[in-house]
Design a protein around this motif. Structure first.
Motif, short mmCIF file in Angstrom:
data_model
loop_
_atom_site.label_atom_id
_atom_site.label_comp_id
_atom_site.label_asym_id
_atom_site.label_seq_id
_atom_site.Cartn_x
_atom_site.Cartn_y
_atom_site.Cartn_z
N GLU A 157 12.66 -1.51 -11.91
CA GLU A 157 11.29 -1.23 -11.45
C GLU A 157 11.23 -0.97 -9.95
O GLU A 157 10.53 -1.67 -9.22
CB GLU A 157 10.37 -2.41 -11.78
N PRO A 158 11.94 0.02 -9.49
CA PRO A 158 12.02 0.21 -8.03
C PRO A 158 10.68 0.59 -7.42
O PRO A 158 10.51 0.49 -6.20
CB PRO A 158 13.03 1.35 -7.87
N LEU A 159 9.72 1.01 -8.24
CA LEU A 159 8.44 1.45 -7.68
C LEU A 159 7.32 0.45 -7.94
O LEU A 159 6.19 0.64 -7.49
CB LEU A 159 8.05 2.81 -8.28
N ALA A 160 7.64 -0.62 -8.68
CA ALA A 160 6.57 -1.49 -9.15
C ALA A 160 5.82 -2.17 -8.01
O ALA A 160 4.64 -2.48 -8.13
CB ALA A 160 7.14 -2.55 -10.09
N ALA A 161 6.53 -2.41 -6.90
CA ALA A 161 5.87 -3.15 -5.82
C ALA A 161 5.08 -2.22 -4.89
O ALA A 161 4.51 -2.66 -3.90
CB ALA A 161 6.92 -3.92 -5.01
N LEU A 162 5.05 -0.93 -5.22
CA LEU A 162 4.43 0.04 -4.30
C LEU A 162 3.08 0.52 -4.81
O LEU A 162 2.83 0.54 -6.02
CB LEU A 162 5.36 1.25 -4.13
N ASP A 163 2.21 0.93 -3.89
CA ASP A 163 0.93 1.46 -4.33
C ASP A 163 1.11 2.91 -4.79
O ASP A 163 2.17 3.50 -4.68
CB ASP A 163 -0.12 1.35 -3.21
N HIS A 164 0.02 3.49 -5.30
CA HIS A 164 0.11 4.79 -5.93
C HIS A 164 0.67 5.85 -4.97
O HIS A 164 1.56 6.63 -5.32
CB HIS A 164 -1.26 5.22 -6.44
N ALA A 165 0.17 5.87 -3.74
CA ALA A 165 0.59 6.89 -2.78
C ALA A 165 2.07 6.79 -2.48
O ALA A 165 2.80 7.78 -2.42
CB ALA A 165 -0.22 6.76 -1.49
N ARG A 166 2.57 5.51 -2.29
CA ARG A 166 3.98 5.31 -1.99
C ARG A 166 4.84 5.76 -3.17
O ARG A 166 5.89 6.35 -3.02
CB ARG A 166 4.26 3.84 -1.70
N LYS A 167 4.33 5.47 -4.38
CA LYS A 167 5.04 5.89 -5.59
C LYS A 167 5.23 7.40 -5.60
O LYS A 167 6.33 7.90 -5.83
CB LYS A 167 4.20 5.51 -6.81
N GLN A 168 4.15 8.11 -5.32
CA GLN A 168 4.20 9.57 -5.34
C GLN A 168 5.16 10.07 -4.27
O GLN A 168 5.77 11.12 -4.41
CB GLN A 168 2.80 10.17 -5.12
N GLU A 169 5.29 9.28 -3.19
CA GLU A 169 6.18 9.68 -2.11
C GLU A 169 7.65 9.57 -2.56
O GLU A 169 8.49 10.37 -2.16
CB GLU A 169 5.89 8.75 -0.91
N ILE A 170 7.95 8.60 -3.41
CA ILE A 170 9.35 8.36 -3.78
C ILE A 170 9.79 9.14 -5.00
O ILE A 170 10.95 9.56 -5.11
CB ILE A 170 9.58 6.86 -4.00
#
Lengths: 356, 223, 247
Positions: A157-170
């Motif tokens: 879950e490398p993106l689970a701790a991130l908000d939506h915008a950060r997710k889209q960035e990664i």
């Protein structure tokens, strides 16, 4: 080329009991609710769960056989934790180099420069880790794992701790990894949108067991047993851009069994793209209507239909040419339409998302 | 300002504290690591044993060490069987006694530092090909640096200030076992208050400076 | 280490019109005889004794700092004299309540001969004695060695204890083969109870006089004066002698 993983590990809440054959390439998503055991399975594969007994072979190499196990540090794997786990006493460059300099020179197939470039972190190298944003930390952590030239990349879950915008960035970086490195990835997630976008293969984990697995499109379209994704139920398939309409900003995409118009996302003609159609965006008509706003109207065959969790709803499995599709309607509508397997209908598609 | 025997005591004290601190860190680190990581049933017992020197009054501890290291004591016999010199009234004896006496002051901050690090960085290091020793030196030691500093400072300071134990097993031999605290005590008992004040003031000033310096060097907690 | 030892139960005898609680500081080496004397004194006089045992040097510092002692039974004759000079002791109240006897003692049977020739043989590693700067028994030991002409030869073997009690512990634990201790420490029922010893002839060293002094806090009180008087008496004298002291 495959990964055979067979583990048993009793926990107070559940017992992990998994025996799966996974493809030795592409991204395989281990998908399930939180607490289903998917992270535990990943940790077993990494060798981090010392109590697990089982068998693990990765592309022909045996990593564990019963109690005989390769220690974690001798396994050629990369592991990306949910919380990055960068070493706070080292700067970004030293974190990146930590694993790389511990492998033999002839094993280094991914250079540090390449890892840095793939994750776009060149400007961060001198930074202290506590001066990074959450998204930056995760990108450094991924680059750090990739820089060890792993033969298997495990991502929890490398993106689970991130908000939506950060997710889209990664996400684009992860797609780039998938497309440019030939490293098989096991990707733990409970987010259907991440899975739809990244995975090639899907394993559904529930209460410590692998309940369904197969190529992503097949598993998502499966209604027996249903995945019970609710609003996220839907299918993913790929198609090719064949035409771009400059006036209306639309692209025409052809897939096995038909074609759809989508918002032009900038993909060039000839590009293969991944499409996602949610079941709730598909409705069914017995005859062809052209007098309303929906522009994607496809002939389809009813395969089967099942009840949804909510007693008012039903999930209908269709086939559009060679491509399976799902539609969600009320049970009342299904009854009124007198839907039956083999029946020819029209699928009205309200929205198609290009997910990669 | 100081007479030669007082100077010798000062030098001896620094030598003792330095040696004891080095031995304490060498010995205390694996002990603290084990205590921080183990789930062994003996953890409680060993932890309590390490803390025990805090409970006994120093002269009492010194008395028992004297008996233990004496010709009839367990340790004394063991050393004699190994053809070694008896420990009481020797510098080595003082080091052994100081190490036992100051052990909790070194083990506890280290154990706490190790426990604070937790499992996560160790797992990360393992997935990055670091074997356990490598992980210890490349990750644990730098992360536990404040703990090591605290342990070293406490071990050193505690040895400098130790009195009861060296009183019992030292024998007050000038240049060999007569440390600073003994010298001050002798001055006080002989009613030579002037000399006692000078030494005590010097000791306080020195210790204060060292502690201040070490505290200044101590890094901000990395996080 | 100051150990407060309350020795007495208050005995209210009908004969005693007035009963005091007397606070006494006692040299550690005199602890055993003092306990016996105190019991007798309390029985005979009706007063109560609260005795603290410790080192004379510490008592000096405490008395100077206002400690509430009324009588000091010191381990030397210098401290009482000094206190009297400095106004903490009552002038004219000083007297020698006991004279210590020095013994060269070993835990091992037959190690110390009756003439102290073991010192000349020099076949030992450590010679324990109390710090000569602090304790009269230590000073006496040094004087003895000097008289025998052995001081410089044996000085490297010295292990110096903080007090005569600790010197005894060094020897009793076997860490030092022999040492100069107080006869009172090894003397029971008219003989050296254990090991071997040589009672050093008094002419080899200055007499180890232990003096008592009435402190200013005890001035004019009945109890302290009575205790000092009792110490000079016959009963106390025989107790003191039975513990290996002279008078």
């Amino acid at each position: 080329m495959s990964i055979r993983a067979c583990f048993r590990l009793p926990y107070p809440a559940f017992t992990l009991d998994v025996d799966v054959d996974l493809p030795g390439q592409g991204i395989t998503a281990l998908f399930g609710r939180s607490g289903s055991g998917k992270t535990t399975l990943l940790r077993c594969i990494a060798g981090l769960e010392k109590a697990a007994s089982g068998f693990l072979a990765v592309n022909g190499e045996i990593w564990q056989d019963g109690a005989r196990r390769l220690p974690v540090h001798r396994r050629p794997l990369g592991y990306v934790f949910q919380e990055a786990r960068l070493f706070p006493h080292l700067d970004v460059a030293a974190n990146l180099d930590f694993g790389r300099r511990r492998i033999a020179a002839d094993q280094r197939r991914v250079s540090l420069a390449r890892a840095v470039e793939l994750l776009g972190i060149g400007h961060l190298l001198e930074r202290r880790c506590d001066r990074l944003s959450g998204g930056e930390r995760q990108r450094v952590a991924i680059a750090r794992a990739v820089a060890t030239s792993p033969r298997l990349l495990l991502m929890d879950e490398p993106l689970a701790a991130l908000d939506h915008a950060r997710k889209q960035e990664i996400l684009p970086y992860l797609e780039q990894l998938r497309d440019e490195l030939e490293i098989p990835v096991l990707y733990v997630s409970h987010a259907p949108d991440e899975v739809a976008r990244l995975a090639d293969h899907l394993v559904v984990i529930d209460e410590g067991r692998a309940v369904t697995q197969g190529p992503l499109a097949e598993v998502l379209a499966c209604v027996d047993p249903p995945l019970r994704l609710g609003d996220d139920a839907g299918v993913v398939f790929s198609g090719t851009v064949v035409e771009r309409d400059a006036e209306w900003h639309l692209s025409r995409i052809v897939f096995a069994g038909g074609e759809v118009w989508v918002r032009d996302g900038g993909a060039a003609v000839g590009r293969r793209v991944r499409l996602r159609i949610l079941a709730r965006d598909v409705s069914i008509a017995r005859s062809r209507h052209e007098d309303f706003s929906i522009m994607n109207l496809l002939p389809a065959t009813v395969i089967s239909h099942v009840a949804e969790d909510h007693p008012a709803l039903a999930l209908v499995q269709l086939r559009v040419g060679g491509t399976p599709m799902l539609a969600r309607l009320t049970r009342h509508s299904a009854w009124r339409l007198e839907l039956a397997p083999g029946q020819q209908v029209w699928a009205q598609i309200k929205a198609v998302a290009v997910v990669g | 300002m100081l007479n030669p025997s007082d100077l010798a005591a000062v030098w001896l004290t620094l030598k003792l504290a330095g040696t004891a601190t080095a031995v304490l860190l060498l010995l205390g680190t694996p002990m603290a690591w084990w205590l921080a990581r183990t789930r062994h049933w003996a953890k409680g017992v060993i932890g309590a044993l390490v803390t025990l020197p805090l409970v006994l009054p120093p002269t009492v501890l010194g008395f028992y060490l004297l008996v233990l290291m004496g010709p009839d004591g367990m340790l004394g016999r063991l050393l004699a069987a190994g053809g070694l010199q008896p420990l009481p009234f020797t510098f080595a004896g003082l080091v052994v006694a100081s190490v036992i006496y100051s052990l909790p002051f070194v083990v506890q901050p280290l154990q706490q530092a190790f426990e604070a690090i937790g499992e996560q960085p160790l797992e990360a290091a393992a997935t990055l090909r670091a074997n356990p020793w490598d992980t210890f030196f490349a990750v644990v030691v730098p992360l536990a640096r404040p703990g090591f500093m605290t342990a070293g400072i406490l071990g050193f300071a505690h040895t400098v200030g130790e009195f009861g134990v060296v009183l019992m097993i030292g024998g007050n031999i000038p240049g060999k076992t007569q440390v600073l605290s003994m010298a001050i005590y002798n001055h006080v008992e002989a009613l030579e208050y002037e000399a006692a004040h000078r030494l005590a003031a010097g000791m306080l000033a020195f210790s204060f400076t060292v502690l201040l310096l070490l505290n200044a060097l101590k890094p901000e907690r990395v996080r | 280490m100051l150990r407060q030892l309350s020795l007495a139960v208050v005995l209210l005898s009908a004969a005693s019109v007035h009963s005091d609680e007397i606070s006494v500081a006692v040299a550690a080496n005199f602890a055993s005889p003092m306990q016996k004397i105190a019991a007798e004194f309390e029985k005979d006089s009706g007063h109560t004794i609260v005795a603290s045992f410790g080192s004379t040097g510490k008592f000096y510092a405490q008395i100077k700092a206002g400690a509430p002692f009324e009588v000091l039974l010191a381990a030397d004759d210098e401290t009482p004299a000094r206190l009297e000079r400095e106004g903490e002791g009552v002038a004219g109240s000083r007297f020698t309540y006991a004279v210590g006897k020095l013994v060269l003692w070993s835990r091992r049977e037959g190690f110390v001969d009756g003439k102290g020739e073991v010192l000349g043989r020099n076949d030992f590693h450590h010679l324990a004695l109390a710090n000569p700067r602090l304790a009269p028994y230590g000073a006496a030991g040094v004087q003895t060695l000097q008289a025998l002409g052995l001081l410089e030869k044996l000085r490297p073997k010295f292990v110096t204890a903080e007090s005569i009690t600790q010197a005894y512990q060094f020897v009793a634990s076997g860490n030092a083969e022999l040492g100069f201790v107080a006869l009172s420490q090894v003397y029971r029922d008219g003989r050296i109870a254990e090991g071997s010893g040589w009672i050093v002839p008094p002419q080899l060293h200055d007499p180890i006089r232990q003096d008592a002094v009435l402190l200013t806090r005890g001035r004019g009180r009945q109890g302290p004066t009575a205790l000092l008087e009792y110490l000079r008496g016959e009963k106390a004298t025989s107790i003191i002698k039975s513990f290996g002291y002279e008078r």
